[in-house]
Every structure is written in C-alpha cells, then in structure tokens.
Design a protein around this motif. Structure first.
Motif, mmCIF file in Angstrom:
data_model
loop_
_atom_site.group_PDB
_atom_site.id
_atom_site.type_symbol
_atom_site.label_atom_id
_atom_site.label_comp_id
_atom_site.label_asym_id
_atom_site.label_seq_id
_atom_site.Cartn_x
_atom_site.Cartn_y
_atom_site.Cartn_z
ATOM 1 N N ASN A 72 47.759 37.205 36.918
ATOM 2 C CA ASN A 72 47.669 38.581 37.394
ATOM 3 C C ASN A 72 47.467 38.631 38.894
ATOM 4 O O ASN A 72 46.824 39.532 39.424
ATOM 5 C CB ASN A 72 46.544 39.329 36.666
ATOM 6 N N ASN A 73 48.008 37.610 39.578
ATOM 7 C CA ASN A 73 47.946 37.480 41.041
ATOM 8 C C ASN A 73 46.527 37.361 41.579
ATOM 9 O O ASN A 73 46.261 37.661 42.743
ATOM 10 C CB ASN A 73 48.684 38.645 41.708
ATOM 11 N N GLN A 74 45.613 36.903 40.739
ATOM 12 C CA GLN A 74 44.242 36.645 41.180
ATOM 13 C C GLN A 74 44.169 35.241 41.807
ATOM 14 O O GLN A 74 44.966 34.360 41.479
ATOM 15 C CB GLN A 74 43.280 36.710 39.993
ATOM 16 N N TYR B 281 42.801 39.196 34.184
ATOM 17 C CA TYR B 281 43.838 38.197 34.444
ATOM 18 C C TYR B 281 45.148 38.490 33.722
ATOM 19 O O TYR B 281 46.081 37.680 33.790
ATOM 20 C CB TYR B 281 43.311 36.804 34.084
ATOM 21 N N GLY B 282 45.240 39.617 33.066
ATOM 22 C CA GLY B 282 46.478 40.002 32.419
ATOM 23 C C GLY B 282 46.909 39.061 31.311
ATOM 24 O O GLY B 282 48.108 38.831 31.107
ATOM 25 N N ASP C 8 46.696 33.427 45.703
ATOM 26 C CA ASP C 8 47.452 34.172 44.693
ATOM 27 C C ASP C 8 47.925 33.189 43.638
ATOM 28 O O ASP C 8 48.821 32.379 43.886
ATOM 29 C CB ASP C 8 48.643 34.889 45.342
ATOM 30 N N GLY D 152 49.643 33.715 41.191
ATOM 31 C CA GLY D 152 50.909 34.110 40.606
ATOM 32 C C GLY D 152 50.749 35.085 39.459
ATOM 33 O O GLY D 152 49.635 35.425 39.041
ATOM 34 N N ALA D 153 51.887 35.509 38.938
ATOM 35 C CA ALA D 153 51.879 36.506 37.870
ATOM 36 C C ALA D 153 51.128 36.018 36.646
ATOM 37 O O ALA D 153 50.549 36.819 35.901
ATOM 38 C CB ALA D 153 53.314 36.877 37.503
ATOM 39 N N ALA D 154 51.107 34.705 36.419
ATOM 40 C CA ALA D 154 50.437 34.156 35.237
ATOM 41 C C ALA D 154 48.946 34.466 35.246
ATOM 42 O O ALA D 154 48.322 34.582 34.186
ATOM 43 C CB ALA D 154 50.658 32.649 35.157
#
Length: 580
Positions: free
Chosen positions: A356-358, A536-537, A350, A352-354
């Motif tokens: 997109n938790n991919q 990836y947001g 993961d 992380g949020a940076a």
C-alpha cells in the motif's frame, strides 16, 4: 486465535452490524468544550422549531452545544438576508443537508443587539480564553481571489475580529485578537470543492507565531504574512458571525454543512478524532486516519513509516542504524555494524503497491539485522525490557519474504524464543522457550503477510500454548519440536531479521512488528489485525470491528436484517501509522 462466525445467519447479522455501526464514532467523539455546534442535518426542515421560514430560508440555525448560541437573521435593513436551507448538498457533501450563503448579503449572527439577531444575549463561552479550536465543513463558490469571511468571532460587537477567523482570498486564512491574521502557505481555494477546515489557537505558546495552526483536510500548513501579533487570549468575544465580516462586507458565497467551535485548543489526538468523524460523515478524503486500536501491553512496536530518514541517528546513506520503538519501553532495535561488516538493513520509503506504498525495512538474507539488547552492536545499552518470564504474549508482524523455502527469522526473542517469527521449507513457524516450535497450515508465499502468534502458558495442554494466524486465518498448528513451557523465560534480547546463532537472516521486507506482554483477546486480535490489514492494503480475513448501539441490538432481535442503505461509516478506512 479468533472466534470464527460459522453460521450464515450470524454472518448476515455481523455484516449488517458492520454496515450501520462503523469503527469511526457515529456521534461527535469530543463534546467537551463546545461553545457552538451547527449542523445543517439537524435543522428542522418542517419549520416547527421556527428555524425555517418561507422558501426554505434559515431564520435561525440552532446551536447544539448546550449553550444556546443560536445564530439567526431577522432581515437586517428589511431585506431578505437569510441563507438557504438545501436538503441535499450533493455528492461532495455525501448528500447531507447544507446551508447556502449567496455572497451578496446573506449572514447569520449570534449577539445581544436585536437588530438582526434574536439571541438576546452576548455569545457565551469564548471570552478571554487562552485557547480555542474551530472545525468547518464547507465549500466556496465565489470568484477566485475574492476576499470573503466565513466565520468571525467579534470583540465588542464591532470593535475587532478575533478567533475564530475563517477567511479566504486566494489562500485560506486564520486569525486571532488584535487583528492578527495569517495565510496558509501553499493553500488555495478550489471552487465547489468541499473542505474540512480546522484551525487552533493556543495562547499559552511562548512564541507568538506558534499560537495559530491551520489545516485543510487534516494537512497542516505553515503560516505567514498578515498583520499584528497573535494575542495570548481570544479577547472578550461577545458576538459570532457566519458568512460576513463584522463591518458588513466580504460576504461568503458557498455552503456550510457543519461548524464546531471549542473553548480550548484540542490535543492532536482529539483533533484527529473530530476530523475523522467529520471526514466519515461527509464522505471526504482527508489525512485524518485511524491509529493503532490496542496499545496496552506493548513492549516493542517497530513501524517503518515512523522512521525519519532525515535523522542521522536513524538512517544514514539509506541504511537503518536504529529503528525506534514506539512502545513506552523504548526497546529500540539498532545495528552498529557487528564484526566490522556492513550489517544495517535498507530503508525503503515506498514498499510499492504490495505494501500500500508504505515504507519498509529491507533485509538482504545474508548479513543485515537489528538488535535490542546490551550487546555491543546494539545502541540500547541494556537488556530488552518487558518480556521477562511472562505467562502470555502476542506478536504481530507485517512482512514479506523473497524466498519462501529458505530457513529465516524475522523476529527472535532470545533466551526463550517467543516471539519467533520464522519461515522454513515453505511453512510459517512460531516458537517458545526450551526450543519448542511448530508450524502452521498456510503455505508461505512471497506476498505481504500479516503474521500473528500467541503464547499462553496458562493452558494445561502444552500443545495448546502456541497458536498462529496468517492474514487472519487461524492455523492448524503442528507442534514439531520440544514442549512449550509455562512462561516466556528470560527474554533479554530481541532480534529483528536474524536468528540468535547469527544465521537464518531474513530475506525480504518488514513493515511493522508489534509485540505485547499479554495474550490479546480474540476481539483485540481482530482489531489489531484489521488495522494492519487496512493500513497495508492486504486482503485478509480480519473484519471491521463494530460496537452495536442498543437500538441496533433491538433491531437485530426483531430480525430486521436490511443490508441496503448502509450509513456513512461503511467506507474503507485510512490508517495512521503512529501510535498515540
């Protein structure tokens, strides 16, 4: 790189196109093999076609497959047995129409006996088939644990249930001929929740337990229990029931928006396409997702989400020994601990949020790297394949650095230096053979970035042969050293996370790298960039690809730039990491 839209009028037009023409198909993407297609939104609410009778009761639900397998109800036993047409199924159905069954005595039938079906012939198209697939968008509002049957294919009118068999008690069920049925382990029926149910029957599978597949909202569930052994064909299906079991019991209580039945087992790709279409249409949250839109010409595709951390050939002790290439070239990047030191990067499940938790692969900036070559620390055992003396090429990378000013390379094509994904002194760099390289105008940050660069050796002016985009923004590219030649040269090796000299190790995370042996068109670059941006947001400048239909173009020509009331395709897309 991409061709920018420069005028306000064009921006308005493009925004409108994006709004009403989604990347996901606006029409059913897999029509081949349909034997039944019921869509509540296609019912004639005026009753002109004879579908509806007084009080919005459905007398006939017309089949859109072309086989005229219309389901109907002529008031069996003289009682009102028709389900109810509801013009707005509410937010859980994206405000699309539904057909509502009362759980008491409502049902519809497609069969030859005229007792309660007006079809006048057997249900056609699903007799003795070695495979079949069903999709249904529906909910169940009945009592928890109650045995209810939503869809049933019947052999011999009332002899035996077959596939499809959409059924529920506490879990969801599927089934096939010979009364074989299986429940989905871990599934449960939540009242008033709209589901995208799908099941596939594949009688060609040697193992009987592999012949049935059940998915809820795109998630596959293991199957167990039940009676009988799944057969190798559907049996001689002559009848299709909706909302009831063939004995006249187990009535369904809930709403249907759409039902699709195919006379074959759809491939995984086709299932995803249909699932994605239904998800988007009804505003559902499912596991169906968009895959890489441009696959032609890939010579290496590394995707951290496709690393299997349970496979010791890929990951041991959380360290990546081999990052498998998803392209047809199988240019796997690997590390057998060069020089006797621990040189393997770290697998992070993961990012992380940076990101997109991919998942990502983390390089330490000191020692770690991966290699695709015939070198002894690479498992490839041969030269890198696919980028030999190419006149054009393209690379995309999703990555972040923890040191914006340090000189470091994420990707290095050795022998020619394209692709050359590099950071130095706060600048992004690209390069090609003969030591030629240059930098872009966007400063490096420690945030995740979509890096893209292209090489076009056909350009007459050497300075025009390299181009770069950062997060979809085309760069003012400054050529610093050397003169780019007209081809990539002899790229026999591809390094990830290090320069060929053994220094400038990448300090940060790499989520995905895609290298092509050709110059992608501006439209293709935008498609790939938008795919990565959504996956990836990342907040970038790539825009949702849209293919306007003829009617859209006519409306644009008339100047009807209405931006309100966007259709069901305007939601943000989920992305599938695999490359089909």
């Amino acid at each position: 790189m991409r061709v920018p839209v420069s005028t306000g009028v064009m921006c308005l037009a493009v925004c409108w196109l994006m709004c009403i023409t989604p990347a996901v198909a606006a029409t059913l993407p897999v029509p081949d093999g349909r034997v039944l297609q019921l869509e509540a939104g296609a019912s004639d609410s005026t009753g002109a076609s004879g579908e509806l009778i007084g009080g919005n009761l459905i007398q006939q639900w017309n089949d859109l497959s072309g086989l005229d397998n219309d389901l109907s109800q002529t008031n069996f036993d003289g009682q009102p047995r028709q389900p109810l047409y509801v013009g707005d199924g509410g937010a859980s159905f994206n405000n699309q129409p539904v057909v509502r069954f009362d759980g008491v005595n409502d049902f519809l039938d497609a069969s030859a006996p005229a007792t309660y079906s007006s079809l006048g012939h057997d249900f056609t198209g699903l007799a003795n088939k070695p495979g079949a697939t069903v999709f249904a968008v529906l909910n169940n509002t009945g009592p928890g644990g109650a045995n209810q049957v939503g869809i049933e294919g019947v052999v011999g009118y009332s002899t035996a249930p077959s596939f499809p068999r959409l059924q529920k008690t506490t879990p969801w069920y599927t089934g096939t001929y010979n009364s074989a049925y299986r429940s989905g382990n871990g599934t449960s029926v939540q009242a008033d929740k709209t589901y995208l149910y799908s099941s596939t029957f594949d009688g060609t599978q040697a193992a009987a337990e592999a012949r049935l597949d059940l998915r809820l909202d795109g998630v596959a569930y293991s199957l167990s229990g039940g009676g009988g052994t799944p057969s190798t064909t559907t049996g001689n299906i002559q009848r299709m029931l909706l909302g009831v079991w063939q004995t006249g019991a187990y009535y369904w209580q809930g709403d249907y928006a759409e039902v699709l039945i195919y006379d074959r087992a759809l491939s995984a790709t086709e299932q995803n396409e249909v699932g994605l279409y239904l998800e988007e249409k009804y505003g559902l949250d499912t596991a169906y997702s968009v895959s890489l839109p441009v696959t032609n010409g890939r010579v290496q595709h590394l995707d951290a989400s496709q690393i299997d951390p349970t496979d010791p050939n890929q990951v041991q002790g959380g360290l990546v020994g081999q990052w498998n290439d998803l392209s047809p070239k199988a240019n796997h990047a690997s590390q057998t601990n060069y020089g006797g030191n621990e040189r393997r990067p770290q697998y992070i499940s993961d990012g992380g949020a940076a990101f997109n938790n991919q998942p990502v692969v983390r390089f330490d900036g000191t020692l770690t790297f991966l290699d695709a070559s015939s070198e002894s620390w690479s498992n490839l055992g041969r030269d890198f394949d696919g980028l030999l003396n190419q006149s054009q090429a393209t690379v995309f990378a999703v990555l972040k650095t923890d040191s914006a000013t340090a000189n470091q390379l994420a990707v290095d094509g050795v022998g020619a230096h394209f692709p050359r994904v590099q950071v130095a002194g706060g600048n992004w760099y690209a390069g090609t053979n003969n030591g030629a390289y240059g930098n872009g105008s966007t400063a490096v940050t420690t945030a995740p970035t979509i890096y893209a660069s292209t090489f076009d050796g056909t350009q007459a002016v050497p300075a025009d042969r390299l181009a770069m985009a950062i997060d979809g923004v085309d760069q003012t590219f400054l050529l610093v050293g050397g003169t780019p030649l007209t081809d990539t040269g002899s790229v026999t090796r591809m390094l990830t996370g290090i320069w060929v000299s053994g220094e400038f190790v990448w300090d940060g995370d790499i989520a995905e790298v895609i290298t092509y042996d050709r110059l992608l068109s501006p439209a293709e670059q935008n498609e790939v960039g938008f795919y990565l941006q959504e996956k990836y947001g990342i907040d970038g400048a790539y825009t949702q690809p849209a293919v306007p239909e003829p009617s859209t173009l006519i409306l644009l020509g008339l100047g009807m730039l209405g931006l309100a009331g966007c259709g069901w395709g305007a939601r943000r897309r989920k992305i599938r990491s695999s490359s089909m």
